[in-house]
Write a protein that holds these residues in place. Structure first.
Motif, mmCIF file in Angstrom:
data_model
loop_
_atom_site.group_PDB
_atom_site.id
_atom_site.type_symbol
_atom_site.label_atom_id
_atom_site.label_comp_id
_atom_site.label_asym_id
_atom_site.label_seq_id
_atom_site.Cartn_x
_atom_site.Cartn_y
_atom_site.Cartn_z
ATOM 1 N N PRO A 1 0.810 -1.241 0.000
ATOM 2 C CA PRO A 1 0.000 0.000 0.000
ATOM 3 C C PRO A 1 0.831 1.272 0.000
ATOM 4 O O PRO A 1 0.282 2.361 -0.238
ATOM 5 C CB PRO A 1 -0.834 -0.132 1.277
ATOM 6 N N TRP B 1 0.679 1.704 -3.975
ATOM 7 C CA TRP B 1 -0.557 1.581 -4.750
ATOM 8 C C TRP B 1 -1.759 1.882 -3.875
ATOM 9 O O TRP B 1 -1.795 1.471 -2.712
ATOM 10 C CB TRP B 1 -0.717 0.157 -5.305
ATOM 11 N N ASP B 2 -2.746 2.567 -4.412
ATOM 12 C CA ASP B 2 -4.030 2.712 -3.729
ATOM 13 C C ASP B 2 -4.795 1.394 -3.835
ATOM 14 O O ASP B 2 -4.862 0.793 -4.913
ATOM 15 C CB ASP B 2 -4.867 3.830 -4.373
ATOM 16 N N ASP B 3 -5.379 0.957 -2.721
ATOM 17 C CA ASP B 3 -6.175 -0.278 -2.716
ATOM 18 C C ASP B 3 -5.441 -1.392 -3.471
ATOM 19 O O ASP B 3 -5.949 -1.928 -4.472
ATOM 20 C CB ASP B 3 -7.550 -0.039 -3.349
ATOM 21 N N ARG C 1 -5.100 2.372 -13.237
ATOM 22 C CA ARG C 1 -3.817 2.665 -12.602
ATOM 23 C C ARG C 1 -2.786 3.132 -13.630
ATOM 24 O O ARG C 1 -2.915 2.868 -14.819
ATOM 25 C CB ARG C 1 -3.278 1.418 -11.893
ATOM 26 N N ASN D 1 4.379 3.512 -12.522
ATOM 27 C CA ASN D 1 4.714 3.385 -11.112
ATOM 28 C C ASN D 1 6.066 2.695 -10.933
ATOM 29 O O ASN D 1 6.330 1.652 -11.533
ATOM 30 C CB ASN D 1 3.608 2.571 -10.418
#
Length: 433
Positions: free
Chosen positions: A338, A341-343, A351, A355
């Motif tokens: 987390p 990343w969100d959720d 997404r 990243n």
């Protein structure tokens, strides 16, 4: 002495959970793992991934954890370094790059459509049971040329991989040696497995076409053993990793009917009047299938761990690291942490995969040479199956987690489908989510 092994029970009990917990709770860029006398650190900061992979071989290189794979993969580009590794990698990359711009998309699409016909006859299928042989057929056609591998040889490879992979995976992180009779049994099983695989490779090699990757390897003038080792690596890596990811492609298609509809519309949008997918449009105008493949690889990276070893004393993330230290990079943990990343446990297609924690194929000059081919395979599997079927269910739901072995081995997931009544209309916008 006890501290040296304090993480070993948790690692053996739940390897994936162990790596994720260590990454989530890390208080430094490198998290020490107490799993034996040999120093091992988990890379907990994704900003260190590129420095690790980009470092000169005199500082950070492949080490003892990778070299343990030589029992099966021999002296292939996975287990080699230096100029020999670079030459083999360059030869494979050149052939793959040419195929990506010419023949691969229609050839892979044709193979996938043959498997959709098999699924249509059955009405249901095991996601990994169809994904693994499909990926094997693709990589063997790319490696040797069309239909160089017989159905019998295909089955022999799949079964032999199942026979040996758990023993090899267990040996990589083994702290204490096996009892002599256990070691003897495992060694004999590995010998038999490698012998079967080599026999299959040799038969396929005799049928290889001039346009295949094999011709690029032949130009390097490798000896017979080196050539067989390289071919075996490409077969195992090219089918086992993509085949595992393919299982999750089918699983999520069974969970989300709206996703299947959008994939079917995207297939129509990037196809010609006969329904053939146009390569340029697949690479440029297929955001749904691309995001779908990326999200599956975020959640279930087939290569869930990668390893390097320090050849000299170095500094990473401000921390001194002594020579002889193993470094573990875990895309599974990075993809579910987390902090990045969100959720992270949710399946979502909105997404950004720029990243820094998204590294399913590694990074830098040693990024997986077949990564782009794997992406194309996964996209085409999703698009062709969505064009052919409506997905009506999957059992079990939710699916159990995969088993960590040499790769992440999916559980059995039975997917049910029915033929699509009407061809989907193109998306209004090729950039629709």
């Amino acid at each position: 002495m006890l501290r040296m092994f304090s993480d070993l029970p948790a690692f053996r009990r739940d390897t994936l959970g162990f790596f994720l917990d260590k990454c989530k709770n890390a208080t430094a860029p490198l998290e020490k793992l107490h799993v034996g006398p040999h120093p091992i650190y988990l890379v907990a900061d994704p900003d260190l991934v590129k420095p690790v992979f980009n470092a000169p071989e005199s500082e950070i290189d492949k080490g003892r954890l990778i070299y343990k794979m030589r029992e099966v993969l021999g002296r292939s580009s996975l287990t080699l370094n230096g100029d020999e590794h670079k030459e083999r990698r360059a030869a494979i990359h050149a052939r793959l790059a040419k195929g990506m711009t010419t023949t691969y998309v229609p050839e892979i699409s044709a193979i996938v459509r043959r498997y959709t016909m098999m699924a249509a006859q059955q009405g249901s299928f095991d996601a990994h049971g169809i994904g693994a042989p499909l990926a094997l057929r693709v990589i063997c056609d790319v490696l040797f040329g069309r239909e160089a591998l017989s159905r019998g040889d295909e089955a022999a490879l799949v079964n032999t991989i199942k026979l040996v992979e758990d023993d090899v995976a267990e040996k990589i992180f083994r702290v204490f040696p096996d009892l002599p009779w256990v070691a003897k049994r495992k060694k004999e099983k590995l010998r038999q497995g490698r012998e079967i695989m080599m026999q299959v490779v040799e038969r396929a090699r005799q049928k290889a076409s001039d346009a295949s990757i094999l011709q690029g390897l032949l130009e390097l003038n490798l000896d017979d053993e080196g050539l067989r080792d390289e071919i075996l690596l490409i077969i195992l890596a090219g089918h086992h990793t993509t085949g595992s990811a393919a299982a999750w492609i089918f699983y999520y298609m069974a969970l989300y009917p709206d996703l299947v509809e959008n994939l079917a519309k995207e297939a129509a949008d990037i196809g010609d009047e006969t329904g053939e997918i146009i390569p340029e449009k697949l690479y440029r105008d297929a955001p749904v299938s691309r995001a779908f493949a990326n999200e599956v690889l975020r959640l279930f990276p087939s290569s869930y761990w990668m390893s390097r070893e320090t050849m000299a004393d170095v500094e990473l993330g401000g921390m001194p690291v002594k020579a002889g230290t193993s470094l573990i990079i875990c895309p599974w943990a990075f993809g579910r942490d987390p902090k990045f990343w969100d959720d992270p446990e949710e399946f979502r297609l909105d997404r950004s995969y720029a990243n820094r924690a998204f590294v399913p194929f590694g990074a830098g000059p040693r990024v997986c040479v077949g990564g782009q081919l794997a992406m194309v395979e996964l996209q085409l599997m999703a698009l062709e199956f969505a064009s052919a079927f409506e997905f009506t269910g999957v059992t079990p739901n939710p699916a159990p987690l995969p088993k960590p072995s040499l790769t992440l081995v999916p559980p059995r997931m039975e997917v049910t489908v029915k033929p699509r009544a009407h061809r989907a209309e193109p998306l209004i916008s090729t950039h629709a989510a």
